[in-house]
Design a protein around this motif. Structure first.
Motif, PDB file in Angstrom:
ATOM      1  N   PHE A  76       5.374   3.622  14.134  1.00 43.10           N
ATOM      2  CA  PHE A  76       5.992   2.423  13.564  1.00 43.10           C
ATOM      3  C   PHE A  76       5.090   1.206  13.725  1.00 43.10           C
ATOM      4  CE2 PHE A  76       8.624  -1.389  13.746  1.00 43.10           C
ATOM      5  CZ  PHE A  76       9.386  -1.260  12.592  1.00 43.10           C
ATOM      6  N   LEU A  91       9.508   4.334   7.057  1.00 45.91           N
ATOM      7  CA  LEU A  91       9.343   2.893   7.025  1.00 45.91           C
ATOM      8  C   LEU A  91      10.041   2.326   5.790  1.00 45.91           C
ATOM      9  CD1 LEU A  91       5.559   2.667   8.003  1.00 45.91           C
ATOM     10  CD2 LEU A  91       7.563   2.641   9.503  1.00 45.91           C
ATOM     11  N   VAL A  92      10.394   1.053   5.862  1.00 47.41           N
ATOM     12  CA  VAL A  92      11.023   0.392   4.716  1.00 47.41           C
ATOM     13  C   VAL A  92      10.377  -0.965   4.496  1.00 47.41           C
ATOM     14  CG1 VAL A  92      13.241   1.564   5.019  1.00 47.41           C
ATOM     15  CG2 VAL A  92      12.871  -0.639   6.117  1.00 47.41           C
ATOM     16  N   HIS A  93      10.473  -1.427   3.280  1.00 49.33           N
ATOM     17  CA  HIS A  93       9.937  -2.738   2.910  1.00 49.33           C
ATOM     18  C   HIS A  93      10.541  -3.827   3.791  1.00 49.33           C
ATOM     19  CE1 HIS A  93       9.983  -6.490   0.497  1.00 49.33           C
ATOM     20  NE2 HIS A  93       8.792  -6.078   0.086  1.00 49.33           N
ATOM     21  N   ASP A 138      10.205  -4.213   7.113  1.00 47.49           N
ATOM     22  CA  ASP A 138      10.646  -3.834   8.468  1.00 47.49           C
ATOM     23  C   ASP A 138       9.704  -4.333   9.568  1.00 47.49           C
ATOM     24  OD1 ASP A 138       8.462  -2.159   8.210  1.00 47.49           O
ATOM     25  OD2 ASP A 138       9.585  -0.290   8.314  1.00 47.49           O
ATOM     26  N   ASN A 139       8.636  -5.032   9.181  1.00 45.27           N
ATOM     27  CA  ASN A 139       7.647  -5.573  10.119  1.00 45.27           C
ATOM     28  C   ASN A 139       6.920  -4.473  10.893  1.00 45.27           C
ATOM     29  OD1 ASN A 139       6.316  -7.945  11.044  1.00 45.27           O
ATOM     30  ND2 ASN A 139       7.395  -7.817  12.989  1.00 45.27           N
ATOM     31  N   SER A 140       6.891  -3.285  10.324  1.00 43.77           N
ATOM     32  CA  SER A 140       6.060  -2.225  10.889  1.00 43.77           C
ATOM     33  C   SER A 140       4.596  -2.578  10.646  1.00 43.77           C
ATOM     34  CB  SER A 140       6.383  -0.891  10.222  1.00 43.77           C
ATOM     35  OG  SER A 140       6.086  -0.949   8.827  1.00 43.77           O
ATOM     36  N   ASP A 187       3.845  -2.290   6.982  1.00 40.31           N
ATOM     37  CA  ASP A 187       4.490  -3.386   6.250  1.00 40.31           C
ATOM     38  C   ASP A 187       3.654  -4.661   6.354  1.00 40.31           C
ATOM     39  OD1 ASP A 187       6.948  -4.613   4.911  1.00 40.31           O
ATOM     40  OD2 ASP A 187       6.843  -5.810   6.745  1.00 40.31           O
ATOM     41  N   GLN A 214      11.036   2.274  -2.197  1.00 40.23           N
ATOM     42  CA  GLN A 214      10.452   1.311  -1.267  1.00 40.23           C
ATOM     43  C   GLN A 214       9.057   0.877  -1.720  1.00 40.23           C
ATOM     44  OE1 GLN A 214      11.972  -0.158   1.372  1.00 40.23           O
ATOM     45  NE2 GLN A 214      13.816   0.907   0.696  1.00 40.23           N
TER      46      GLN A 214
END
Length: 364
Positions: A103, A118-120, A122-124, A127, A257
């Protein structure tokens, strides 16, 4: 995931988002190329850019010796290269960062850390990288470099959907047992064939330890497969849990995403609701056994006739070499000068490693 997503889906998403043909091709071909790039450990390069030579963060430039450039491998393409992945170094520097990406940097290097989709927004780590490239896009006159970077990052982002629940290291967390499998393309139960396929892989490669999704075979990467496996949540657990995954729907989630990212830097995108049913149809195809690119291209072009699909990793590698423009440049560079795309591909990959592990992540 495989080329059906990394190239064909990403190319389709980029075109639908509003990128023109060459731009979409640049994004998609480098999304797939992450799987196909395993260069020599060291190379002789005569035109290494100054920003690479002086960097305190990157470890691409070798300050002594003829082999003065150390490229970053991001993929593996044959059984001989797969064998190298049993080394902890290759797990740390190839498999985990580019295919089973954690992550963020807080989970880097933890063998039991399972991948999460992961998702748009998410501050990973991915991202943050994607938003950096997208926000910088308007500042470039030549978009080839930033579009290449976006494609590379989309590969690692997408793989978190296919590879969820697995880790890029040899780990107990990867010990799974396939319970059932079905083909969404053929509407048939394929549990027996899947188990036999996994057995063949293990027999051919010598009963590999639990690395990545080897104990689930190729199934996590296939867009038409739905499957379930048992696993334990923590080392030493006696109770097993079950994870079910319908790749056709999971890959659509990944596509949506990615489409959200691509729409941030494009105009007049096609509505997702209009695009998704066509993508689902393209996911319901069994992977061809031969002539993969041409067979898939024919299939995708029937559903998206407005697009052109063509991919060649060898053409990308040939394009990395900077051809001499005169006898003098041939003598000076001896065919060892390389393009900006070659150097910046390695810079982007090196930046991912540095973000995960710190400056000069490979040492030296």
């Amino acid at each position: 995931m495989n080329i059906n997503f990394h190239y064909f889906t990403v190319k389709t998403l980029a075109r639908a988002a509003g990128f023109d043909e060459p731009e979409a091709q640049q994004i998609a071909q480098y999304s797939q190329f992450v799987d196909d790039y395993n260069p020599p450990a060291f190379m002789t390069c005569t035109n290494i850019p100054e920003h690479i030579r002086i960097s305190d963060t990157l470890d691409l430039y070798v300050r002594s010796g003829m082999d003065n450039f150390r490229p970053v491998a991001t993929g593996f393409t044959n059984p001989f290269e797969y064998a190298g992945l049993l080394l902890g170094r290759d797990q740390r520097l190839i498999l985990s960062p580019f295919h089973f990406t954690p992550f963020d940097e807080n989970y880097a290097g933890i063998p039991e850390h399972r991948v999460v989709p992961l998702v748009h927004g998410d501050n990973s780590l991915m991202d943050r990288f994607l938003h950096r490239e997208i926000s910088d896009l308007p500042t470039y006159e030549n978009l080839n470099i930033p579009l290449m970077r976006i494609g590379m990052l989309l590969h690692t982002f997408a793989d978190t959907y296919a590879h969820q629940m697995f880790t890029g290291y040899v780990s107990w967390a990867n010990r799974v047992n396939i319970i059932e499998a079905r083909s969404n393309a053929m509407l048939t139960d394929c549990t027996a064939q899947v188990r036999e396929g996994i057995g063949l892989i293990n027999r051919a490669l010598g009963n590999l330890p639990p690395i990545g999704h080897v104990q689930a075979g190729h199934n996590p990467d296939l867009s038409d497969i739905a499957f379930a496996f048992s696993y334990v949540e923590n080392a030493g657990d006696n109770k097993t849990l079950v994870h079910s995954q319908d790749n056709t729907e999971v890959f659509l989630q990944a596509g949506e995403q990615i489409y959200t990212y691509l729409q941030e830097c494009s105009a007049n995108p096609i509505p997702w609701e209009e695009l998704a049913p066509k993508l689902r149809k393209c996911f319901l195809i069994e992977m061809p056994r031969r002539n993969i690119v041409s067979a898939l291209a024919k299939y995708w072009e029937e559903i998206f006739p407005e697009n052109n699909y063509e991919y060649s990793s060898s053409a990308i590698r040939r394009g990395f070499r900077k051809l001499p423009t005169s006898v003098g440049s041939f003598v000076r560079n001896a065919l060892s000068a390389y393009t900006d795309e070659f150097y910046e591909y390695n810079v982007m990959a090196n930046e991912v490693l540095a973000a995960l592990y710190g400056a000069r992540p490979r040492g030296g």
